[in-house]
Design an enzyme around this catalytic site. Sequence first.
Site, mmCIF file in Angstrom:
data_model
loop_
_atom_site.group_PDB
_atom_site.id
_atom_site.type_symbol
_atom_site.label_atom_id
_atom_site.label_comp_id
_atom_site.label_asym_id
_atom_site.label_seq_id
_atom_site.Cartn_x
_atom_site.Cartn_y
_atom_site.Cartn_z
ATOM 1 N N GLU A 1 -5.979 -6.035 2.038
ATOM 2 C CA GLU A 1 -6.564 -7.349 1.753
ATOM 3 C C GLU A 1 -6.967 -8.070 3.040
ATOM 4 O OE1 GLU A 1 -7.178 -9.657 -1.090
ATOM 5 O OE2 GLU A 1 -7.526 -7.639 -1.814
ATOM 6 N N TYR B 1 -3.378 -15.116 0.514
ATOM 7 C CA TYR B 1 -2.506 -13.933 0.686
ATOM 8 C C TYR B 1 -2.986 -13.089 1.867
ATOM 9 C CZ TYR B 1 -0.710 -9.197 -0.151
ATOM 10 O OH TYR B 1 -0.143 -7.955 0.003
ATOM 11 N N SER C 1 -1.598 -5.159 4.669
ATOM 12 C CA SER C 1 -2.382 -4.883 3.455
ATOM 13 C C SER C 1 -3.873 -4.749 3.747
ATOM 14 C CB SER C 1 -2.166 -6.048 2.476
ATOM 15 O OG SER C 1 -3.137 -6.013 1.455
HETATM 16 P P1 NAP Z 1 6.176 -6.609 -5.472
HETATM 17 O O1 NAP Z 1 6.498 -5.597 -6.508
HETATM 18 O O2 NAP Z 1 5.445 -7.841 -5.845
HETATM 19 O O3 NAP Z 1 7.557 -7.040 -4.762
HETATM 20 C C1 NAP Z 1 7.641 -8.181 -3.957
HETATM 21 C C2 NAP Z 1 9.086 -8.343 -3.504
HETATM 22 O O4 NAP Z 1 9.168 -9.480 -2.641
HETATM 23 C C3 NAP Z 1 10.084 -8.576 -4.655
HETATM 24 O O5 NAP Z 1 11.200 -7.758 -4.430
HETATM 25 C C4 NAP Z 1 10.454 -10.038 -4.488
HETATM 26 O O6 NAP Z 1 11.782 -10.322 -4.869
HETATM 27 C C5 NAP Z 1 10.350 -10.182 -2.973
HETATM 28 N N1 NAP Z 1 10.302 -11.580 -2.546
HETATM 29 C C6 NAP Z 1 9.487 -12.572 -3.014
HETATM 30 N N2 NAP Z 1 9.785 -13.735 -2.433
HETATM 31 C C7 NAP Z 1 10.804 -13.476 -1.561
HETATM 32 C C8 NAP Z 1 11.566 -14.283 -0.671
HETATM 33 N N3 NAP Z 1 11.352 -15.604 -0.542
HETATM 34 N N4 NAP Z 1 12.541 -13.700 0.056
HETATM 35 C C9 NAP Z 1 12.799 -12.379 -0.080
HETATM 36 N N5 NAP Z 1 12.121 -11.575 -0.910
HETATM 37 C C10 NAP Z 1 11.136 -12.113 -1.640
HETATM 38 O O7 NAP Z 1 5.351 -5.933 -4.269
HETATM 39 P P2 NAP Z 1 5.095 -4.366 -3.949
HETATM 40 O O8 NAP Z 1 3.899 -3.925 -4.709
HETATM 41 O O9 NAP Z 1 6.364 -3.628 -4.043
HETATM 42 O O10 NAP Z 1 4.624 -4.478 -2.432
HETATM 43 C C11 NAP Z 1 5.568 -4.431 -1.362
HETATM 44 C C12 NAP Z 1 4.963 -5.080 -0.131
HETATM 45 O O11 NAP Z 1 3.774 -4.400 0.239
HETATM 46 C C13 NAP Z 1 4.552 -6.531 -0.315
HETATM 47 O O12 NAP Z 1 4.750 -7.170 0.930
HETATM 48 C C14 NAP Z 1 3.063 -6.469 -0.605
HETATM 49 O O13 NAP Z 1 2.432 -7.658 -0.224
HETATM 50 C C15 NAP Z 1 2.673 -5.296 0.279
HETATM 51 N N6 NAP Z 1 1.523 -4.515 -0.158
HETATM 52 C C16 NAP Z 1 1.473 -4.028 -1.429
HETATM 53 C C17 NAP Z 1 0.413 -3.222 -1.804
HETATM 54 C C18 NAP Z 1 0.343 -2.620 -3.183
HETATM 55 O O14 NAP Z 1 -0.747 -2.168 -3.565
HETATM 56 N N7 NAP Z 1 1.441 -2.547 -3.922
HETATM 57 C C19 NAP Z 1 -0.603 -2.908 -0.877
HETATM 58 C C20 NAP Z 1 -0.491 -3.430 0.420
HETATM 59 C C21 NAP Z 1 0.581 -4.215 0.789
HETATM 60 P P3 NAP Z 1 12.221 -11.176 -6.195
HETATM 61 O O15 NAP Z 1 12.626 -10.160 -7.204
HETATM 62 O O16 NAP Z 1 13.367 -11.974 -5.706
HETATM 63 O O17 NAP Z 1 11.025 -11.984 -6.607
HETATM 64 O O1 F7E Z 2 -6.699 -6.626 -8.529
HETATM 65 C C1 F7E Z 2 -9.892 -7.112 -10.329
HETATM 66 C C2 F7E Z 2 -9.531 -8.147 -9.287
HETATM 67 O O2 F7E Z 2 -4.545 -7.831 -8.834
HETATM 68 C C3 F7E Z 2 -7.564 -5.550 -8.226
HETATM 69 C C4 F7E Z 2 -1.760 -6.323 -4.375
HETATM 70 O O3 F7E Z 2 -0.778 -5.328 -4.432
HETATM 71 O O4 F7E Z 2 -3.429 -4.773 -3.627
HETATM 72 C C5 F7E Z 2 -3.122 -5.713 -4.634
HETATM 73 O O5 F7E Z 2 -4.084 -6.751 -4.650
HETATM 74 C C6 F7E Z 2 -8.988 -5.903 -8.572
HETATM 75 C C7 F7E Z 2 -9.462 -7.264 -8.046
HETATM 76 O O6 F7E Z 2 -4.826 -6.148 -6.931
HETATM 77 C C8 F7E Z 2 -8.554 -8.290 -13.469
HETATM 78 O O7 F7E Z 2 -10.521 -9.179 -9.219
HETATM 79 C C9 F7E Z 2 -10.456 -7.584 -12.735
HETATM 80 O O8 F7E Z 2 -10.746 -7.122 -7.489
HETATM 81 O O9 F7E Z 2 -4.616 -5.339 -9.223
HETATM 82 P P1 F7E Z 2 -5.093 -6.503 -8.463
HETATM 83 P P2 F7E Z 2 -5.403 -6.729 -5.559
HETATM 84 O O10 F7E Z 2 -5.864 -8.116 -5.680
HETATM 85 O O11 F7E Z 2 -6.370 -5.725 -5.017
HETATM 86 C C10 F7E Z 2 -3.471 -5.299 -2.278
HETATM 87 C C11 F7E Z 2 -3.786 -4.156 -1.340
HETATM 88 C C12 F7E Z 2 -2.264 -6.075 -1.945
HETATM 89 O O12 F7E Z 2 -1.824 -6.095 -0.803
HETATM 90 C C13 F7E Z 2 -1.732 -6.993 -2.998
HETATM 91 O O13 F7E Z 2 -0.382 -7.363 -2.739
HETATM 92 O O14 F7E Z 2 -9.104 -5.982 -9.991
HETATM 93 N N1 F7E Z 2 -9.579 -7.533 -11.697
HETATM 94 N N2 F7E Z 2 -9.848 -8.051 -13.829
HETATM 95 C C14 F7E Z 2 -8.381 -7.969 -12.127
HETATM 96 N N3 F7E Z 2 -7.208 -8.100 -11.490
HETATM 97 C C15 F7E Z 2 -6.144 -8.560 -12.196
HETATM 98 N N4 F7E Z 2 -4.948 -8.678 -11.585
HETATM 99 N N5 F7E Z 2 -6.269 -8.911 -13.524
HETATM 100 C C16 F7E Z 2 -7.456 -8.806 -14.207
HETATM 101 O O15 F7E Z 2 -7.541 -9.121 -15.388
#
Ligand code: NAP
Ligand code: F7E
Length: 341
Positions: A136, A158, A134
């Site tokens: 992050e 995270y 990520s």
């Molecule tokens: P998401 O919608 O939050 O999905 C997370 C998945 O992880 C769910 O299927 C959840 O299953 C599973 N999980 C949680 N705890 C687990 C455990 N103990 N064992 C097995 N599975 C478990 O995340 P996403 O947005 O699809 O992202 C997919 C991956 O990419 C994640 O690793 C996230 O950190 C990473 N990522 C996401 C973004 C983004 O912007 N979306 C960016 C960079 C990296 P349950 O239904 O059982 O809870």
């Molecule tokens: O926040 C700001 C908050 O929670 C984005 C995950 O998929 O992307 C995701 O992480 C920004 C932050 O995503 C609210 O402070 C303001 O700066 O949508 P977010 P994230 O934290 O960037 C990365 C790449 C991952 O890997 C993660 O798994 O938005 N913000 N106001 C807020 N955020 C939330 N959630 N809620 C608010 O009310």
Amino acid sequence: MARRALITGITGQDGSYLAEHLLDQGYEVWGLARGQANPRVSRMRKLLSDVQVVRGDLLDQGSLISAVERVRPDEVYNLGAISFVPMSWEQAELTAEVTGMGVLRMLEAIRVCSGVSRGAAAPSGQIRFYQASSSEMFGQVTETPQNERTAFHPRSPYGVAKAYGHFLTQNYRESYGMYAVSGILFNHESPRRGAEFVTRKVSLAVARIKLGMATELRLGNLEARRDWGYAGDYVKAMHLMLQADVPEDYVIGTGHMKSVRELAEAAFDAVGLDWEQYVVTDQKLHRPAEVDLLCADPKKARTQLGWEPRVSFDELVAMMVESDLRLLADGGDPDQDSSWP
Ligand code: NAP
Ligand code: F7E
């Protein structure tokens, strides 16, 4: 024979798009799902009836070994994680176990099941492994835009757990010659995004306000900037990474960033409303340590994988707002399993 893929995190946003993409490519797709009565599994089965389910948990080493033995995958995509950044402060240890140690357990399951040992050449036809790293991990950025060589300074438990998984994946590649790669993905969103993330929180609130179901939207830091893309584009990059001759890590993003303020403005604009009339800021939604900006340099993915994002920021926002308007107008509840669009 069809190639077999095993996806952890199958019930999540990316799991669903990746499964659809791999099924389109002719793969036999298996999803690792946890819990004995997980409602997200029933929801996933409705959307993805061709995906086969194998039980397992990233907290349980034995279950991962059994899953790999049963499925005998050609490719493993490790998408499972605690992925909501604020939750990682509240449950830091669980985040370390699932998002960090879960990577170790999955790599070990693959290593043990493939008979890979230290010093021996990796067997041919080995299982290829994708780790969901990520942006992050960049956290307090040291340069902009961020590329594959940019230093990490994670700002949340995270981000720290992801950095561990990232380095471990690299280490298994270097120690055992395993085909193990990380995609460093920047924020990617869709109508299937969890309602706790800011883009979906905004699109749902805009739809509710437009339909007269709500009157305000409470947000935290409006100045944070992110590089937001479309999840359907990003899962294609995951697949492309595992088809390369040489295992390498790649940054995936659009190269453009917008602030949360601009996100709110665009979403309210999409339904002809003025965001300033509805958005209220709330200090309680600020994070203990914020990531102020993230912006990808996806040049390596473009030149080496031929990957390009297709959906622009404005198209993404419009897609999410339209989808939530339809969902709510049809009486759907985004928190209920059956209403996943
Ligand atoms: P998401 O919608 O939050 O999905 C997370 C998945 O992880 C769910 O299927 C959840 O299953 C599973 N999980 C949680 N705890 C687990 C455990 N103990 N064992 C097995 N599975 C478990 O995340 P996403 O947005 O699809 O992202 C997919 C991956 O990419 C994640 O690793 C996230 O950190 C990473 N990522 C996401 C973004 C983004 O912007 N979306 C960016 C960079 C990296 P349950 O239904 O059982 O809870
Ligand atoms: O926040 C700001 C908050 O929670 C984005 C995950 O998929 O992307 C995701 O992480 C920004 C932050 O995503 C609210 O402070 C303001 O700066 O949508 P977010 P994230 O934290 O960037 C990365 C790449 C991952 O890997 C993660 O798994 O938005 N913000 N106001 C807020 N955020 C939330 N959630 N809620 C608010 O009310």
